[in-house]
Write a protein that holds these residues in place. Structure first.
Motif, PDB file in Angstrom:
ATOM      1  N   UNK A  37      73.853  71.769 -43.976  1.00  0.00           N
ATOM      2  CA  UNK A  37      74.575  70.866 -44.878  1.00  0.00           C
ATOM      3  C   UNK A  37      75.594  69.996 -44.144  1.00  0.00           C
ATOM      4  N   UNK A  38      75.912  70.315 -42.885  1.00  0.00           N
ATOM      5  CA  UNK A  38      76.821  69.482 -42.097  1.00  0.00           C
ATOM      6  C   UNK A  38      76.070  68.406 -41.319  1.00  0.00           C
ATOM      7  N   UNK A  39      74.735  68.397 -41.398  1.00  0.00           N
ATOM      8  CA  UNK A  39      73.926  67.398 -40.724  1.00  0.00           C
ATOM      9  C   UNK A  39      73.474  67.808 -39.335  1.00  0.00           C
ATOM     10  N   UNK A  62      72.292  77.808 -35.640  1.00  0.00           N
ATOM     11  CA  UNK A  62      73.118  78.374 -34.576  1.00  0.00           C
ATOM     12  C   UNK A  62      74.410  77.589 -34.363  1.00  0.00           C
ATOM     13  N   UNK A  63      74.472  76.345 -34.847  1.00  0.00           N
ATOM     14  CA  UNK A  63      75.669  75.522 -34.672  1.00  0.00           C
ATOM     15  C   UNK A  63      76.782  75.914 -35.636  1.00  0.00           C
ATOM     16  N   UNK A  64      76.417  76.140 -36.897  1.00  0.00           N
ATOM     17  CA  UNK A  64      77.439  76.368 -37.923  1.00  0.00           C
ATOM     18  C   UNK A  64      77.334  77.713 -38.613  1.00  0.00           C
TER      19      UNK A  64
END
Length: 117
Positions: A37-39, A62-64
């Protein structure tokens, strides 16, 4: 003693070019993109012979740490976690107050009969 740029240090004689790009067989694979959802985009690779139904629709980014889906325009929302419930809360969901009162009366009656009161 100065350390020089010795190119053969740590390699085997006859090992070929560094990284061995010309060695080995690389299986065919497909790249699947997922978006949270953060792109943030995450790319996962799967074997080319895997059926589309076996490729997951949602992964954890894995990013957020958020769920990530395959549809960039509609990423999955964070699932709302249900708060911890006590045993009593689960019992109250299954029983009405009248049923609970009746069960309590029955249990007390059996207890009094066993004690001889």
């Amino acid at each position: 003693m100065a350390t020089g740029g010795n190119a053969i240090r740590g390699t085997r004689v006859g090992a070929g070019p560094m990284g061995e790009q010309d060695h080995g067989f690389h299986a065919e694979r497909v790249a699947v993109s997922y978006w949270d959802s953060l792109g943030n985009e995450t790319v996962r690779y799967f074997a080319a012979g895997v059926a589309d139904e076996e490729i997951p629709d949602i992964i954890d980014s894995p990013h957020s740490g958020l769920p990530a889906g395959r549809d960039k325009a509609n990423p999955p929302a964070l699932a709302k976690t249900e708060p911890y419930k006590t045993h009593l809360a689960y019992v109250k969901e299954r029983r009405t107050d009248e049923e609970a009162s009746q069960l309590l009366d029955d249990a007390l009656k059996q207890l009094r009969e066993r004690r001889g009161q």
